[in-house]
Design an enzyme around this catalytic site. Structure first.
Site, PDB file in Angstrom:
ATOM      1  N   TYR A  44       0.826  -1.207   0.000  1.00  0.00           N
ATOM      2  CA  TYR A  44       0.000   0.000   0.000  1.00  0.00           C
ATOM      3  C   TYR A  44       0.871   1.273   0.000  1.00  0.00           C
ATOM      4  CZ  TYR A  44      -4.519  -2.232   1.258  1.00  0.00           C
ATOM      5  OH  TYR A  44      -5.691  -2.947   1.271  1.00  0.00           O
ATOM      6  N   ASN A  76       0.309   0.753   9.551  1.00  0.00           N
ATOM      7  CA  ASN A  76       0.620   2.181   9.755  1.00  0.00           C
ATOM      8  C   ASN A  76       0.161   3.010   8.558  1.00  0.00           C
ATOM      9  OD1 ASN A  76       2.861   2.484  12.185  1.00  0.00           O
ATOM     10  ND2 ASN A  76       2.880   0.492  11.225  1.00  0.00           N
ATOM     11  N   THR A  77       0.339   2.442   7.367  1.00  0.00           N
ATOM     12  CA  THR A  77       0.014   3.172   6.140  1.00  0.00           C
ATOM     13  C   THR A  77      -1.490   3.427   6.045  1.00  0.00           C
ATOM     14  OG1 THR A  77       1.875   2.036   5.111  1.00  0.00           O
ATOM     15  CG2 THR A  77       0.342   3.133   3.640  1.00  0.00           C
ATOM     16  N   GLU A 154       6.259 -10.163   2.182  1.00  0.00           N
ATOM     17  CA  GLU A 154       5.096 -10.769   1.507  1.00  0.00           C
ATOM     18  C   GLU A 154       5.503 -12.046   0.774  1.00  0.00           C
ATOM     19  OE1 GLU A 154       1.640 -10.020   1.155  1.00  0.00           O
ATOM     20  OE2 GLU A 154       2.065  -8.885   2.970  1.00  0.00           O
ATOM     21  N   THR A 187       4.045  -2.577  10.096  1.00  0.00           N
ATOM     22  CA  THR A 187       3.786  -3.810  10.841  1.00  0.00           C
ATOM     23  C   THR A 187       4.397  -5.053  10.185  1.00  0.00           C
ATOM     24  OG1 THR A 187       1.625  -3.981   9.752  1.00  0.00           O
ATOM     25  CG2 THR A 187       1.697  -2.910  11.915  1.00  0.00           C
ATOM     26  N   HIS A 188       4.844  -4.930   8.949  1.00  0.00           N
ATOM     27  CA  HIS A 188       5.560  -6.053   8.332  1.00  0.00           C
ATOM     28  C   HIS A 188       6.961  -6.227   8.947  1.00  0.00           C
ATOM     29  CE1 HIS A 188       2.541  -5.875   5.111  1.00  0.00           C
ATOM     30  NE2 HIS A 188       3.066  -6.951   4.568  1.00  0.00           N
TER      31      HIS A 188
HETATM   32  N1  DGL Z   1       2.026  -3.253   7.118  1.00  0.00           N
HETATM   33  C1  DGL Z   1       1.883  -2.010   6.406  1.00  0.00           C
HETATM   34  C2  DGL Z   1       2.257  -0.840   7.317  1.00  0.00           C
HETATM   35  O1  DGL Z   1       2.294  -0.994   8.504  1.00  0.00           O
HETATM   36  C3  DGL Z   1       2.619  -2.100   5.111  1.00  0.00           C
HETATM   37  C4  DGL Z   1       2.095  -1.156   4.099  1.00  0.00           C
HETATM   38  C5  DGL Z   1       2.369  -1.564   2.672  1.00  0.00           C
HETATM   39  O2  DGL Z   1       1.714  -2.483   2.206  1.00  0.00           O
HETATM   40  O3  DGL Z   1       3.184  -0.893   2.030  1.00  0.00           O
HETATM   41  O4  DGL Z   1       2.479   0.256   6.866  1.00  0.00           O
END
Ligand code: DGL
Length: 258
Positions: A44, A76-77, A154, A187-188
């Site tokens: 995202y 977070n995004t 991923e 969170t990843h």
């Molecule tokens: N886990 C998402 C975060 O905390 C990742 C966002 C992404 O898919 O770029 O931002």
């Protein structure tokens, strides 16, 4: 049916939010959990704000159909893109977001820069700018956008030469004068914490917001009198837009990854 038994819904752009859900399971094992990861549309963090908003609202609708009693935007995004609009629209259900855990990093009181690793969108949005403005004079904060890192996770790549080279390229420029700590603002990233430690050395503290967010979730449920009173271990259900059994298996494994 007693609302206390309804599941808690978790959402992320992919598998990352499981790093938050596993912390919630650790402190509230008797709750039921439903996780939705949108791996088909990940990442995202490099999309437009409008796209991320739309995908986030769709995901929340999916979780509401499953009768969840609270929703954690474990991304977070998506939080920075949509949390206020979500709370304005869905007023009768607690919606908990996540933001980079800068305060705990500052309170360690260590000398050096605090590196905040996150997606480009998280670091660009107002929510983060406001957080920076509030805390900037309390520590040397260095935002570090990490486009491309979510993709490793991923794909199930949590270590190895390629990932180490990526991390070295990102982090080596900050080794001098000194890194005090690293905040994982996506969170990843907790799933590659070990690899980050390998690159930086064990004495650099690496902090994420999963536990703090889970405590906030627990507080909200307690205030509403909606904590599950069951003495049994709760159920966990995982859904992913990338409807592949390998992804689902990987998700269940991640919950137990330390
Ligand atoms: N886990 C998402 C975060 O905390 C990742 C966002 C992404 O898919 O770029 O931002």
């Amino acid at each position: 049916m007693d609302i206390k038994n309804n599941p808690i819904g978790f959402f992320d752009s992919g598998v990352g939010g499981l790093s938050v859900m596993r912390e919630s399971i650790a402190i509230m094992p008797n709750e039921n959990y439903i996780y939705f990861g949108d791996s088909k549309n990940a990442p995202y963090g490099t999309k437009s704000l409008e796209e991320v908003r739309k995908l986030t609202f769709d995901a929340v609708e999916f979780l509401l159909m499953k009768n969840v009693k609270a929703i954690v935007i474990a991304c977070n995004t998506a939080t920075s893109a949509a949390i206020e609009d979500l709370r304005n629209k869905y007023t009768d259900i607690p919606i908990i977001g996540i933001e980079p855990a800068i305060k705990p990093a500052i309170s360690l009181n260590k000398e050096g820069n605090i590196i905040v690793m996150a997606t480009p969108m998280t670091l660009r949005e107002n929510k983060f700018k406001e957080l920076m403005n509030k805390l900037d004079d309390k520590g040397n904060l260095v935002p570090l956008p990490c486009a491309g890192l979510v993709e490793y996770i991923e794909q199930g790549i949590l270590g190895g030469n390629d990932l180490e080279s990526y991390l070295k390229e990102k982090l080596n420029p900050y080794l001098k004068p000194k890194i005090a700590s690293v905040v994982l603002g996506c969170t990843h990233y907790p799933f590659v914490k070990r690899t980050i430690s390998k690159v930086l050395g064990d004495d650099v503290a690496i902090i994420d917001g999963g536990h703090g967010t889970s405590l906030e979730l627990k507080r909200k449920l307690k205030d509403k009198g909606e904590l599950n009173a069951s003495k049994e271990k709760g159920k966990i259900e995982i859904y992913n837009s990338n409807n592949d059994s390998k992804v689902i298996d990987f998700c269940y494994n991640l919950i137990n990854t330390k």
